[in-house]
Motif scaffolding. Structure first.
Motif, PDB file in Angstrom:
ATOM      1  N   PRO A 195      26.515 -63.017  45.116  1.00 38.95           N
ATOM      2  CA  PRO A 195      25.529 -61.936  45.300  1.00 38.95           C
ATOM      3  C   PRO A 195      24.806 -61.564  44.003  1.00 38.95           C
ATOM      4  N   GLU A 196      23.905 -60.612  44.138  1.00 36.73           N
ATOM      5  CA  GLU A 196      23.139 -60.016  43.031  1.00 36.73           C
ATOM      6  C   GLU A 196      24.079 -59.217  42.126  1.00 36.73           C
ATOM      7  N   MET A 197      23.887 -59.390  40.822  1.00 37.13           N
ATOM      8  CA  MET A 197      24.623 -58.604  39.802  1.00 37.13           C
ATOM      9  C   MET A 197      26.092 -58.455  40.164  1.00 37.13           C
ATOM     10  N   GLY A 233      27.856 -54.814  39.683  1.00 39.94           N
ATOM     11  CA  GLY A 233      27.301 -53.884  40.677  1.00 39.94           C
ATOM     12  C   GLY A 233      26.248 -53.012  40.004  1.00 39.94           C
ATOM     13  N   TYR A 234      25.876 -51.944  40.683  1.00 37.64           N
ATOM     14  CA  TYR A 234      24.789 -51.082  40.199  1.00 37.64           C
ATOM     15  C   TYR A 234      25.294 -49.934  39.322  1.00 37.64           C
ATOM     16  N   ASP A 235      26.261 -50.256  38.440  1.00 41.91           N
ATOM     17  CA  ASP A 235      26.741 -49.240  37.492  1.00 41.91           C
ATOM     18  C   ASP A 235      25.798 -49.230  36.296  1.00 41.91           C
ATOM     19  N   ARG A 244      14.236 -63.525  35.730  1.00 45.54           N
ATOM     20  CA  ARG A 244      14.479 -62.080  35.631  1.00 45.54           C
ATOM     21  C   ARG A 244      13.721 -61.385  36.747  1.00 45.54           C
ATOM     22  N   LYS A 245      14.434 -60.551  37.517  1.00 47.69           N
ATOM     23  CA  LYS A 245      13.887 -59.898  38.715  1.00 47.69           C
ATOM     24  C   LYS A 245      12.526 -59.280  38.394  1.00 47.69           C
ATOM     25  N   ALA A 246      11.516 -59.666  39.163  1.00 47.76           N
ATOM     26  CA  ALA A 246      10.138 -59.223  38.870  1.00 47.76           C
ATOM     27  C   ALA A 246       9.858 -57.836  39.437  1.00 47.76           C
ATOM     28  N   LEU A 302      11.396 -54.286  40.369  1.00 51.19           N
ATOM     29  CA  LEU A 302      12.557 -53.405  40.186  1.00 51.19           C
ATOM     30  C   LEU A 302      12.591 -52.370  41.313  1.00 51.19           C
ATOM     31  N   PHE A 303      13.798 -52.133  41.852  1.00 51.58           N
ATOM     32  CA  PHE A 303      13.950 -51.332  43.059  1.00 51.58           C
ATOM     33  C   PHE A 303      14.246 -49.879  42.696  1.00 51.58           C
ATOM     34  N   ARG A 304      13.262 -49.000  42.952  1.00 51.43           N
ATOM     35  CA  ARG A 304      13.355 -47.592  42.533  1.00 51.43           C
ATOM     36  C   ARG A 304      14.449 -46.837  43.277  1.00 51.43           C
ATOM     37  N   LEU A 305      14.664 -47.193  44.558  1.00 53.66           N
ATOM     38  CA  LEU A 305      15.655 -46.470  45.360  1.00 53.66           C
ATOM     39  C   LEU A 305      17.080 -46.628  44.802  1.00 53.66           C
ATOM     40  N   MET A 306      17.249 -47.638  43.940  1.00 52.34           N
ATOM     41  CA  MET A 306      18.556 -47.834  43.290  1.00 52.34           C
ATOM     42  C   MET A 306      18.411 -47.736  41.779  1.00 52.34           C
ATOM     43  N   ASP A 307      17.351 -47.041  41.317  1.00 52.43           N
ATOM     44  CA  ASP A 307      17.153 -46.651  39.915  1.00 52.43           C
ATOM     45  C   ASP A 307      16.993 -47.811  38.937  1.00 52.43           C
ATOM     46  N   ILE A 321      15.378 -62.369  43.787  1.00 50.60           N
ATOM     47  CA  ILE A 321      16.435 -61.351  43.842  1.00 50.60           C
ATOM     48  C   ILE A 321      16.025 -60.198  44.745  1.00 50.60           C
ATOM     49  N   CYS A 322      16.774 -60.039  45.829  1.00 50.45           N
ATOM     50  CA  CYS A 322      16.789 -58.861  46.685  1.00 50.45           C
ATOM     51  C   CYS A 322      15.415 -58.277  47.027  1.00 50.45           C
ATOM     52  N   TYR A 323      15.032 -57.205  46.371  1.00 42.88           N
ATOM     53  CA  TYR A 323      13.771 -56.498  46.654  1.00 42.88           C
ATOM     54  C   TYR A 323      12.562 -57.433  46.607  1.00 42.88           C
ATOM     55  N   ASP A 324      12.650 -58.535  45.797  1.00 43.28           N
ATOM     56  CA  ASP A 324      11.550 -59.502  45.699  1.00 43.28           C
ATOM     57  C   ASP A 324      11.101 -60.008  47.082  1.00 43.28           C
ATOM     58  N   ILE A 325      12.004 -60.049  48.067  1.00 41.83           N
ATOM     59  CA  ILE A 325      11.624 -60.649  49.364  1.00 41.83           C
ATOM     60  C   ILE A 325      10.628 -59.785  50.129  1.00 41.83           C
ATOM     61  N   ARG A 326      10.424 -58.543  49.692  1.00 50.60           N
ATOM     62  CA  ARG A 326       9.415 -57.675  50.331  1.00 50.60           C
ATOM     63  C   ARG A 326       7.998 -57.998  49.850  1.00 50.60           C
ATOM     64  N   PHE A 327       7.869 -58.967  48.935  1.00 49.10           N
ATOM     65  CA  PHE A 327       6.550 -59.290  48.376  1.00 49.10           C
ATOM     66  C   PHE A 327       6.192 -60.729  48.761  1.00 49.10           C
ATOM     67  N   ALA A 335      21.543 -60.765  46.618  1.00 46.30           N
ATOM     68  CA  ALA A 335      21.233 -59.388  46.999  1.00 46.30           C
ATOM     69  C   ALA A 335      22.442 -58.469  46.951  1.00 46.30           C
ATOM     70  N   GLU A 336      22.096 -57.169  46.784  1.00 51.17           N
ATOM     71  CA  GLU A 336      22.967 -56.046  47.111  1.00 51.17           C
ATOM     72  C   GLU A 336      22.124 -55.158  48.034  1.00 51.17           C
ATOM     73  N   TRP A 337      22.137 -55.469  49.313  1.00 48.87           N
ATOM     74  CA  TRP A 337      21.251 -54.859  50.311  1.00 48.87           C
ATOM     75  C   TRP A 337      22.030 -53.906  51.192  1.00 48.87           C
ATOM     76  N   PRO A 338      21.698 -52.622  51.202  1.00 49.37           N
ATOM     77  CA  PRO A 338      22.466 -51.640  51.974  1.00 49.37           C
ATOM     78  C   PRO A 338      22.439 -51.873  53.483  1.00 49.37           C
ATOM     79  N   LYS A 339      23.537 -51.437  54.110  1.00 53.02           N
ATOM     80  CA  LYS A 339      23.737 -51.591  55.559  1.00 53.02           C
ATOM     81  C   LYS A 339      22.630 -50.879  56.349  1.00 53.02           C
ATOM     82  N   SER A 340      22.150 -49.757  55.821  1.00 56.22           N
ATOM     83  CA  SER A 340      21.161 -48.949  56.558  1.00 56.22           C
ATOM     84  C   SER A 340      19.843 -49.691  56.762  1.00 56.22           C
ATOM     85  N   ARG A 341      19.593 -50.717  55.980  1.00 56.30           N
ATOM     86  CA  ARG A 341      18.337 -51.469  56.082  1.00 56.30           C
ATOM     87  C   ARG A 341      18.580 -52.944  56.391  1.00 56.30           C
ATOM     88  N   VAL A 342      19.724 -53.244  57.009  1.00 54.51           N
ATOM     89  CA  VAL A 342      20.060 -54.664  57.217  1.00 54.51           C
ATOM     90  C   VAL A 342      19.116 -55.316  58.222  1.00 54.51           C
TER      91      VAL A 342
HETATM   92  N1  LIG Z   1      19.046 -54.517  45.269  1.00 54.75           N
HETATM   93  C1  LIG Z   1      17.863 -54.400  45.886  1.00 54.75           C
HETATM   94  O1  LIG Z   1      16.835 -54.854  45.353  1.00 54.75           O
HETATM   95  C2  LIG Z   1      17.845 -53.705  47.219  1.00 54.75           C
HETATM   96  C3  LIG Z   1      16.528 -53.861  47.956  1.00 54.75           C
HETATM   97  C4  LIG Z   1      16.550 -53.080  49.266  1.00 54.75           C
HETATM   98  O2  LIG Z   1      17.568 -52.525  49.671  1.00 54.75           O
HETATM   99  C5  LIG Z   1      15.298 -52.968  50.057  1.00 54.75           C
HETATM  100  O3  LIG Z   1      15.357 -52.274  51.105  1.00 54.75           O
HETATM  101  O4  LIG Z   1      14.264 -53.566  49.649  1.00 54.75           O
END
Ligand SMILES: NC(=O)CCC(=O)C(=O)O
Length: 260
Positions: free
Chosen positions: A42-44, A48-50, A110-112, A114-119, A144-150, A169-176
């Motif tokens: 997985p991602e990082m 994790g997101y510490d 390097r992830k292009a 950056l995902f604001r919802l996870m700071d 990496i993860c959020y990149d797939i939305r682009f 990815a580290e993709w939350p269950k709420s948005r699976v």
């Molecule tokens: N680690 C991430 O980039 C999470 C992206 C994500 O959850 C999304 O909804 O986009």
């Protein structure tokens, strides 16, 4: 010729690279025993997101995680792909790294986005280079993860010739549901394999959704994990991409006179 993929859908110990490296070593050996030739984590996965402790737990690309992945890739003659928390000077990145069968790091992305919802933007710098690489004779890419939305970013990699897209990815269950639909869409619109590894478990801010998945160039899900730790094994034939791109020649039919 087919390729045996092993997708390690694992939990991550928050902010504890030593524990995560021990777990990863065990999982990678299991994946090798199952016949995995290309192994995805997985991602990082080391931290994790510490993010607030990255000054303490991120590492340079010659650190202990590099040594572990290089050793395992060379000893077992496999390719290992994942993203780790990278430190360069005083800067931190979420960096996709690929180790080839010689134990060499053959790609760094390097992830292009950056995902604001996870700071991420508060602690990390974004990258500005693509993630294309060779998997043997096959051109592929890693994001990496959020990149797939682009979709335009993914298409940029496909225009360089990629036949497969590896996603960590580290993709939350709420948005699976978004996770699944975005990955299936990227496969269909780019007529490529999408090979995606998500984590499971939870950290102080999120519960993660698993459902690591492999989608073929026609958009058919050819392998999918559940919501617990598992190693998803899938065999793919990248040569199927050519047949589908001949059947519906989207890359020939594109209109770069109208759009990029
Ligand atoms: N680690 C991430 O980039 C999470 C992206 C994500 O959850 C999304 O909804 O986009």
């Amino acid at each position: 010729m087919t390729t045996n993929l092993a997708i390690i859908q694992m939990d991550i110990a928050y902010g504890d690279p030593a524990v995560n490296r021990r777990q990863a070593r065990t999982h990678i050996k299991e994946a090798v025993a199952k016949g995995g030739e290309v192994i995805l984590l997985p991602e990082m996965w080391t931290t994790g997101y510490d993010l607030s402790r990255f000054d303490e737990i991120a590492e340079t690309l010659d650190g202990p995680t590099h040594q572990l992945l290089a050793e395992l890739a060379e000893n077992h003659q496999v390719t290992i792909a994942s993203s780790i928390a990278e430190r360069e000077g005083e800067d931190f990145y979420n960096t996709f790294v690929v180790y080839d069968k010689n134990g060499e790091c053959c790609m760094k992305y390097r992830k292009a986005h950056l995902f604001r919802l996870m700071d991420e933007e508060k602690y990390l710098k974004s990258g500005d280079q693509q993630g294309n690489f060779q998997l043997g004779e096959t051109p592929v890419a890693g994001v990496i993860c959020y990149d797939i939305r682009f979709p335009e970013w993914i298409r940029t990699h496909m225009l360089e010739g990629a036949r497969g897209l590896f996603v960590v990815a580290e993709w939350p269950k709420s948005r699976v549901a978004h996770w699944r639909n975005l990955l299936i869409s990227r496969a269909i619109e780019n007529q490529c394999f999408v090979i995606a590894c998500n984590r499971v478990g939870a950290d102080p801010n999120n519960e993660f959704g698993g459902h690591s998945i492999v989608v073929d160039p026609w958009g058919t899900v050819v392998g999918e994990a559940g919501e617990n730790e598992e190693i998803l094994m899938v065999e793919v034939d990248f040569s199927r991409v050519e047949a589908i791109r001949e059947q519906i020649p989207i890359f020939q039919d594109r209109r770069p006179d109208l759009y990029k």
